[in-house]
Design an enzyme around this catalytic site. Sequence first.
Site, PDB file in Angstrom:
ATOM      1  N   LYS A 112       0.809  -1.222   0.000  1.00  0.00           N
ATOM      2  CA  LYS A 112       0.000   0.000   0.000  1.00  0.00           C
ATOM      3  C   LYS A 112       0.838   1.266   0.000  1.00  0.00           C
ATOM      4  CE  LYS A 112      -4.445  -1.555   1.708  1.00  0.00           C
ATOM      5  NZ  LYS A 112      -5.533  -1.348   2.647  1.00  0.00           N
ATOM      6  N   LYS A 195      -4.027 -11.255  -6.332  1.00  0.00           N
ATOM      7  CA  LYS A 195      -5.285 -11.600  -5.666  1.00  0.00           C
ATOM      8  C   LYS A 195      -6.398 -10.659  -6.144  1.00  0.00           C
ATOM      9  CE  LYS A 195      -4.895  -8.697  -1.646  1.00  0.00           C
ATOM     10  NZ  LYS A 195      -5.024  -8.396  -0.267  1.00  0.00           N
ATOM     11  N   LYS A 198     -10.052  -5.118  -3.880  1.00  0.00           N
ATOM     12  CA  LYS A 198     -10.956  -3.956  -3.988  1.00  0.00           C
ATOM     13  C   LYS A 198     -10.287  -2.822  -4.736  1.00  0.00           C
ATOM     14  CE  LYS A 198     -13.040  -4.578   0.585  1.00  0.00           C
ATOM     15  NZ  LYS A 198     -12.862  -4.110   1.964  1.00  0.00           N
TER      16      LYS A 198
HETATM   17  P1  TYM Z   1     -10.204  -6.683   4.163  1.00  0.00           P
HETATM   18  O1  TYM Z   1     -11.303  -5.721   4.386  1.00  0.00           O
HETATM   19  O2  TYM Z   1      -9.122  -6.346   3.208  1.00  0.00           O
HETATM   20  O3  TYM Z   1     -10.790  -8.072   3.673  1.00  0.00           O
HETATM   21  C1  TYM Z   1     -11.863  -8.703   4.357  1.00  0.00           C
HETATM   22  C2  TYM Z   1     -11.699 -10.208   4.325  1.00  0.00           C
HETATM   23  O4  TYM Z   1     -11.654 -10.665   2.971  1.00  0.00           O
HETATM   24  C3  TYM Z   1     -10.515 -11.494   2.791  1.00  0.00           C
HETATM   25  N1  TYM Z   1     -10.054 -11.353   1.396  1.00  0.00           N
HETATM   26  C4  TYM Z   1      -9.904 -12.385   0.565  1.00  0.00           C
HETATM   27  N2  TYM Z   1     -10.089 -13.701   0.723  1.00  0.00           N
HETATM   28  C5  TYM Z   1      -9.852 -14.493  -0.354  1.00  0.00           C
HETATM   29  N3  TYM Z   1      -9.443 -14.005  -1.560  1.00  0.00           N
HETATM   30  C6  TYM Z   1      -9.249 -12.690  -1.755  1.00  0.00           C
HETATM   31  N4  TYM Z   1      -8.862 -12.230  -2.937  1.00  0.00           N
HETATM   32  C7  TYM Z   1      -9.481 -11.811  -0.658  1.00  0.00           C
HETATM   33  N5  TYM Z   1      -9.383 -10.460  -0.510  1.00  0.00           N
HETATM   34  C8  TYM Z   1      -9.740 -10.204   0.760  1.00  0.00           C
HETATM   35  C9  TYM Z   1      -9.503 -10.970   3.784  1.00  0.00           C
HETATM   36  O5  TYM Z   1      -8.495 -11.917   4.060  1.00  0.00           O
HETATM   37  C10 TYM Z   1     -10.385 -10.688   4.972  1.00  0.00           C
HETATM   38  O6  TYM Z   1     -10.624 -11.869   5.708  1.00  0.00           O
HETATM   39  N6  TYM Z   1      -7.181  -6.240   8.123  1.00  0.00           N
HETATM   40  C11 TYM Z   1      -8.427  -6.813   7.674  1.00  0.00           C
HETATM   41  C12 TYM Z   1      -9.612  -6.332   8.462  1.00  0.00           C
HETATM   42  C13 TYM Z   1      -9.486  -6.544   9.931  1.00  0.00           C
HETATM   43  C14 TYM Z   1      -9.633  -7.775  10.605  1.00  0.00           C
HETATM   44  C15 TYM Z   1      -9.490  -7.470  11.990  1.00  0.00           C
HETATM   45  C16 TYM Z   1      -9.863  -9.075  10.181  1.00  0.00           C
HETATM   46  C17 TYM Z   1      -9.265  -5.578  10.855  1.00  0.00           C
HETATM   47  N7  TYM Z   1      -9.270  -6.126  12.103  1.00  0.00           N
HETATM   48  C18 TYM Z   1      -9.556  -8.467  12.943  1.00  0.00           C
HETATM   49  C19 TYM Z   1      -9.923 -10.062  11.158  1.00  0.00           C
HETATM   50  C20 TYM Z   1      -9.771  -9.766  12.526  1.00  0.00           C
HETATM   51  C21 TYM Z   1      -8.643  -6.393   6.213  1.00  0.00           C
HETATM   52  O7  TYM Z   1      -8.100  -5.460   5.755  1.00  0.00           O
HETATM   53  O8  TYM Z   1      -9.572  -7.142   5.546  1.00  0.00           O
END
Ligand code: TYM
Length: 330
Positions: A112, A195, A198
Amino acid sequence: MNDLVFSGVQPTNQLHLGNYIGALKQWVPIQHDHRCLFCIVDLHAITVPQEPRELRQNILDVAAAYLASGIDPKRSTIFVQSEVPEHAELGWIMGTLTKMGELERMTQFKDKSAKGGMGRAGAGLFTYPALMAADILLYDTSAVPVGEDQMQHLELARVLARRFNERFGETFQIPQALIQKHGARIMSLQDPSKKMSKSDPSDTSKILLSDTADIIRKKIMRAVTDTAGGVTYDADKKPAVANLMTIYHQVTGLTMKQIETEFDGKGYGDFKKALAEAVVAHLEPITKRMQEFRSDPHELLRILDNGRERAQLLAAEKMKLVRSRVGLGR
Ligand code: TYM
């Protein structure tokens, strides 16, 4: 032993099929035999600039997506991170225990901050994993169902829990990641080495939960395949087809072997048509329910109020212990 499950999604842009398969879909069955908290992590979202009005809409969109995917607010707690201020407070404490070197190694930060360079990246983006550790540890979470891209952050949460416990006495449970065998990393439909994300500027790289059936069909028919033919699973030699098969497996429940048998002797065109129909059939009711929840903001707000109250009780109690362990306050 606590059996609490915690996970979260950032309310940035529209959720895509990777978020759904890697996270939301995986959460639904877990709530039947675990206490679950599903958070909308808006404090994480603002580590990159957000337009305030859009952010507020995105928070409600994510809440609607949770509910539409099958998260039951009677069983699970759905809440907004910033509404439980203990997250930020524990995030600060976790930051004081985190080493700069540990944060510098985080691939998400490196990705990022790559564009503008590290010197221009926000400090919040840098300390983001300390806040994520706080989210998880605050509730004595035992399991965190996430996609593979969050593994490194989760490992840091485990390190910080142990570090805190060693320094201040047993306080936090050490959480485990819950990662699926097929579906933890859904790839871009246009480039199977990246991957699904978004922030990918290419619309055709990702399927959004808000896409219409026709758009889903078009995106899948345009998805890249591999030069070697045949619908067989080989993630190294045929990564594009392996990705499409993973999606098919997730939306139909068929095993890779069953998929290979179904398409034995058939080409990619036939496979993609079947895949498009299967994805549409799976997502259509979810998209419809999302719209229904979005058209009734009062119900959404009521569910989030309720979730905040439940999360707040747990968080307040834990923070009392944490403050006393650290020596904060009088
Ligand atoms: P975020 O918002 O980027 O993504 C949310 C969830 O989607 C999963 N994910 C994917 N899984 C499979 N293939 C993909 N291409 C893909 N892209 C995203 C992510 O692994 C995630 O599970 N840091 C985290 C948010 C967060 C969080 C937490 C998660 C903040 N605090 C505590 C768990 C526990 C994030 O940015 O997810």
